[in-house]
Design an enzyme around this catalytic site. Structure first.
Site, PDB file in Angstrom:
ATOM      1  N   GLY B  43       0.846  -1.189   0.000  1.00 32.54           N
ATOM      2  CA  GLY B  43       0.000   0.000   0.000  1.00 32.54           C
ATOM      3  C   GLY B  43       0.881   1.239   0.000  1.00 32.54           C
ATOM      4  N   LEU B  44       0.294   2.360   0.365  1.00 35.09           N
ATOM      5  CA  LEU B  44       1.077   3.601   0.312  1.00 35.09           C
ATOM      6  C   LEU B  44       2.344   3.500   1.126  1.00 35.09           C
ATOM      7  CD1 LEU B  44      -1.765   6.255   0.516  1.00 35.09           C
ATOM      8  CD2 LEU B  44      -0.415   5.615  -1.469  1.00 35.09           C
ATOM      9  N   ALA B  45       2.243   3.035   2.369  1.00 35.86           N
ATOM     10  CA  ALA B  45       3.419   2.994   3.228  1.00 35.86           C
ATOM     11  C   ALA B  45       4.444   1.984   2.703  1.00 35.86           C
ATOM     12  CB  ALA B  45       3.010   2.651   4.657  1.00 35.86           C
ATOM     13  N   GLY B  46       3.991   0.791   2.372  1.00 37.51           N
ATOM     14  CA  GLY B  46       4.906  -0.270   1.958  1.00 37.51           C
ATOM     15  C   GLY B  46       5.580   0.024   0.632  1.00 37.51           C
ATOM     16  N   HIS B 267     -16.744   5.180  10.288  1.00 37.22           N
ATOM     17  CA  HIS B 267     -16.904   6.280   9.343  1.00 37.22           C
ATOM     18  C   HIS B 267     -18.386   6.594   9.171  1.00 37.22           C
ATOM     19  CE1 HIS B 267     -16.694   8.627   5.709  1.00 37.22           C
ATOM     20  NE2 HIS B 267     -15.376   8.629   5.765  1.00 37.22           N
ATOM     21  N   ARG B 338     -15.273  12.615  12.231  1.00 39.75           N
ATOM     22  CA  ARG B 338     -15.989  11.370  11.960  1.00 39.75           C
ATOM     23  C   ARG B 338     -16.636  10.745  13.188  1.00 39.75           C
ATOM     24  NH1 ARG B 338     -11.572   8.857   7.695  1.00 39.75           N
ATOM     25  NH2 ARG B 338     -12.208  10.254   6.025  1.00 39.75           N
ATOM     26  N   HIS B 409     -14.147   1.551   9.340  1.00 40.64           N
ATOM     27  CA  HIS B 409     -13.400   2.060   8.203  1.00 40.64           C
ATOM     28  C   HIS B 409     -11.892   2.003   8.404  1.00 40.64           C
ATOM     29  CE1 HIS B 409     -12.505   4.528   4.797  1.00 40.64           C
ATOM     30  NE2 HIS B 409     -11.974   5.472   5.513  1.00 40.64           N
ATOM     31  N   LEU B 449      -3.855   8.870   4.080  1.00 41.68           N
ATOM     32  CA  LEU B 449      -2.950   8.869   2.933  1.00 41.68           C
ATOM     33  C   LEU B 449      -1.681   9.630   3.301  1.00 41.68           C
ATOM     34  CD1 LEU B 449      -5.478   9.538   0.025  1.00 41.68           C
ATOM     35  CD2 LEU B 449      -4.736   7.387   1.001  1.00 41.68           C
TER      36      LEU B 449
END
Lengths: 252, 646
Positions: B43-46, B267, B338, B409, B449
């Site tokens: 994902g974004l981090a990995g 959420h 939220r 979420h 993100l």
């Protein structure tokens, strides 16, 4: 709804596959297509049979994992959706539904309805990016991009890499997929620097992996769940021709 | 407690990260080639971390469960990414982003981490633009921003309703570039089974090849877990079907402490549940709250008629509608954070004012916005979300209000990490949603993100070097080492054990049952009695599971039932851990709402005196109660106040 399903079953890559017929009853029209397969699988588990293997993940039409050739159409009869967004209300009570994996040489079957699409990753690896490393980049607003170009780039960038274009094409061409990435980057000033090199490398890799050529039937655009336009193919062809005529030596 | 040293650098808040980087150890280029890093998850981090490590010159091995690294669930994030650029000139700053995030998290996050996050947020936007991420732009060619819940400024960058997709494809591009160069070895359709520990350091993993079913051994000088959150413990969540908590749970069982497991985010704007065959829930981006107004009928009779299908929302007169967020929170209105929005929806539905066939839904209405801005403007902003809604619900949100209800979420909790993102196992790091840091008890929209990419591009490539600098003398360890052999044997035994049960009940049946308990008792609101009851019920499920679970198919080859079964076994244990955590935290904060602790107006009531700490749990063996450790949070730079959005 009561339905008859004809599903492709294949134990592994080497095994010979065949269609198996299943009856499934009492399906709600509000149920999604994959939830219908979940119900079938629960019933198969109940009967000690092995459930049907199919690829899926986000179930909201964005990850590109789900596939399925349903009644002769990639992602089934609804327009502009992936299989996970398809709902049973698009079918009628008593229907027979034929479910197959993507059929294309560069996408070999792994099991049942699951195919190997790593060929797409290989095409991106060949050059589907802008070669910047982390850090040392200019301020984001130092590179203005005309809104119209940014919007077109975003249209192309919406591709989810599901492979429906290849499955829909009689030549198993990957032109729509490749051109979407080429277009996204060619439309942006950031992508210009290595545009020639990118298009040549990606096209060469696509050919090497055994994807077919484009004969302009536009089946890919018609079946694309993200409605990626074939104009991208035209743009890629221009980029490719430009790179050749530009006298740029083809790089390894 | 010696075990929980946050390693927060000295100095004023704004200088901590700079000081850290100025003084940290680095690895010279020739030595980087001799060091291997394993990254789990793309994902974004990995993906960002793996690409950045490889660019620096390390050898990187990357594993993901999907068929391609581009499929990780970061791809589904819709709304946007925050940064303190202050391009709109509306008063934003690094400090304000930091402050909003600390406040939004209800003062349960570490100041230094959050400040660093705000600080590098601007670099992320620069990086993504350079990669060709097609962010939304103004006609002048510059970047557009929008506002998001919990903030008074517009600091959210976006790419239509597909921001996560575009950012992930940017990171995937960077990763692909390094795969092509040969500096990253990519393993798709591989699932981590265990961490291999040699002399108290993480030195590798055992992974299962999902296609062949074989177990593999992989060595690394360090291991990074970027495997996302554990929201699927609830069965129904907005997470992808294959997202799971097993990698971080295996690490927990090997000695990594688990931070704030009960902090989960519900959420407020998801499509309501519609049937018991339902497999997952779909999020409608929070950005919709910029233009949509949330309401339920003012009169219970109207609500009941709507539930029975006798009345349509469009038939309810303006004065008979209760815009309850605008009524209760005039300053933030529909843009409250939220946790606040979710609880308010639940409160109305529990009181009998809910709509839809189940009564578990509220309206999100775009009529005013369409009248004000025109249908085209709304379509340009939210077209893809409206289409998604229409496909699922079979109603046109342009003409009839959307129905929404809260759903699980995101999980703020995760592996406890120090300032360097290192867990309590030396050499084992956690990045992105997999760690507990930065969001405290509640995450603000468009911050996930930001955190994923911050950890991946700009934090861990630095802090990892500080760790590896004294590992340059460590030669690659053969995977024949007894620690690898033992870990593989344990993984094999676990698989054999679940296959051997040969019961009568499917994995999904157990998972659904567990999910309902977690939703009911460890969900949007919790109380002592319910939590104690839940612990008992979870134990019963565990016992039943290991007696009666049915896994069809073989141990070799692809077997999705086996994959699911192994994950659900971990969810059962994780659910129990969540209950312990929720039970000990006798206060309400952020997403953790204990009914016993609320203000007269029904708002969350924190107890700062006793609970200003991170709870970090240590595994003590199967069937044993885990041990609670505490990391005290010191607020040196912000004043801790009651959070108010009124």
């Amino acid at each position: 709804m009561n339905l008859t399903l004809k599903i492709w079953r294949q134990k592994d890559a080497k095994a010979k596959g065949k269609f198996v017929t299943y009856k499934i009853n009492d399906i709600s029209p509000d149920c999604s297509f994959l939830e219908m397969l979940d119900i079938l699988n629960e019933q198969l588990v109940e009967k000690d049979e092995e459930p049907v293997a199919f690829d899926h993940d986000c179930r909201e039409g964005i990850c590109g994992t789900c596939s399925l050739y349903i009644n002769g159409r990639p992602h089934g009869p609804d327009e502009a959706v992936t299989t996970c967004q398809l709902h049973m209300r698009k079918f009628k009570d008593g229907d027979t539904i034929v479910i197959e994996p993507w059929r294309a040489k560069p996408f070999p079957v792994i099991k049942d309805l699951i195919v190997d699409r790593y060929a797409f990753d290989k095409i991106i690896q060949a050059g589907g990016y802008i070669s910047v490393n982390t850090g040392g980049v200019p301020d984001a607003n130092a590179i203005p991009v005309p809104k119209e170009k940014a919007d077109l780039s975003m249209d192309a960038a919406s591709c989810i890499g599901c492979g429906a274009c290849v499955a829909a094409c009689k030549n198993a061409s990957a032109m729509l997929f490749v051109s979407a990435k080429v277009s996204q980057l060619a439309l942006l000033p950031q992508g210009k620097t290595e545009a020639k090199r990118r298009v040549q490398k990606m096209v060469a890799k696509m050919d090497e992996l055994g994807f077919g050529n484009c004969t302009n039937t536009y089946a890919c655009e018609a079946e694309c769940p993200k409605e990626i336009s074939v104009e991208n193919i035209a743009r890629m062809n221009r980029e490719f021709l430009g790179a050749k005529i530009g006298g740029n030596k083809k790089e390894k | 407690m010696t075990k929980l040293n946050s390693k927060t650098p000295e100095g004023p808040l704004a200088e901590k990260w700079r000081n850290y980087r100025s003084n940290q150890n680095l690895v010279n280029p020739a030595n980087k080639r001799k060091l291997d890093i394993i990254v789990i998850g793309t994902g974004l981090a990995g993906a960002a971390a793996a690409a950045s490590f490889a660019e620096l010159g390390f050898n990187v091995k990357v594993f993901c469960i999907q068929d391609s690294p581009r499929r990780a669930h970061s791809i589904a994030a819709q709304g946007g990414i925050n940064a303190a650029k202050n391009y709109p000139n509306d008063g934003d700053s690094i400090y304000r982003l930091f402050y909003d995030t600390i406040k939004g998290g209800d003062y349960r996050a570490r100041e230094a981490n959050v400040y660093r996050l705000a600080e590098v947020s601007n670099n992320i936007i620069d990086q993504c633009v350079a990669q060709g991420v097609p962010f939304a732009r103004e006609y002048g060619g510059l970047l557009d921003n929008r506002s998001f819940g919990g903030a008074l400024v517009s600091r959210t960058f976006y790419a239509r309703g597909q921001t996560g997709q575009q950012l992930l494809l940017g990171a995937y591009g960077a990763l692909s570039k390094e795969i092509e160069k040969g500096s990253v070895e990519m393993y798709t359709r591989h699932e981590m089974q265990d961490i291999v520990i040699i002399e108290d350091r993480a030195r590798g993993i055992i992974a299962r090849n999902i296609i062949t079913g074989e177990l593999e051994r992989h060595f690394g000088h360090a291991v990074v877990l970027a495997t996302g959150g554990y929201g699927n413990v609830f069965f129904l969540s907005t997470n992808a079907m294959n997202s799971n908590g097993s990698a971080i749970f295996r690490a927990y069982k090997k000695g990594a402490l688990f931070g704030n497991p009960c902090f989960t985010q519900i959420h407020p704007t998801c499509i309501p549940v519609h049937g018991d065959y339902q497999s997952k829930l779909t999020l409608m981006s929070e950005s919709l709250r910029n233009d949509g107004r949330i309401w339920v009928p003012k009169n219970k009779e109207d609500a009941e008629k709507i539930q029975k299908g006798e009345l349509k929302p469009t038939e309810i007169a303006e004065e008979d509608r209760d815009y309850y967020l605008e009524r209760r929170y005039p300053a933030f209105g529909n843009l409250v954070p939220r946790d606040v929005a979710s609880r308010a929806a639940k409160e109305r539905c529990d009181a009998g004012y809910g709509v839809g066939p189940t009564g578990l839904a509220v309206y999100l209405d775009f009529e005013d916005a369409i009248n004000r801005l025109g249908r085209d403007a709304i379509e340009a902003k939210y077209g893809n979300l409206f289409q998604m809604y229409e496909k699922i619900v079979d109603e046109d949100p342009y003409t009839t209000p959307m129905m929404i209800y809260p759903a699980v979420h995101y999980t703020m909790g995760g592996l406890w990490v120090d300032y360097e993102l290192q867990t309590t196992i030396t050499g084992l790091f956690a990045a992105g949603e997999a760690n507990f840091s930065d969001h405290g008890a509640n995450r603000l929209g468009a911050s996930a993100l930001m955190q994923g990419l911050s950890d991946g591009y700009f934090v861990i490539p630095y802090t990892m070097q500080n760790y590896l600098a004294d590992q340059i003398g460590v030669k690659r360890i053969s995977t024949d080492h007894e620690a690898f052999e033992k870990a593989e044997k344990e993984s094999q035994e676990r698989i054999d054990r679940i296959m051997a049960v040969k019961g009568k009940t499917s994995v999904d049946t157990f998972h659904k049952k567990l999910g309902l308990i977690v939703w009911e008792y460890i969900g949007m609101s919790r109380n002592k009695e319910g939590l104690e009851k839940a612990i008992g019920m979870i134990r019963e499920i565990r016992e039943e599971f290991w007696k009666d679970v049915k896994i069809t198919g073989d141990i070799t080859g692809m077997n999705t039932e086996l994959e699911k079964g192994l994950r659900v076994a971990d969810y059962i244990d994780l659910a129990e851990l969540m209950a312990y955590d929720a039970l000990q935290r006798e206060e309400s904060c952020g997403g953790h709402f204990r009914e016993e602790y609320q203000t007269g107006e029904g708002e969350a009531l924190r107890n700062d005196k006793e609970f200003t700490y991170v709870s970090a749990w240590e595994y003590k063996g199967d069937g044993e109660k885990p041990e609670l450790h505490k990391e005290d949070l010191n607020f040196e730079f912000v004043e801790v106040k009651q959070r108010s959005y009124k």
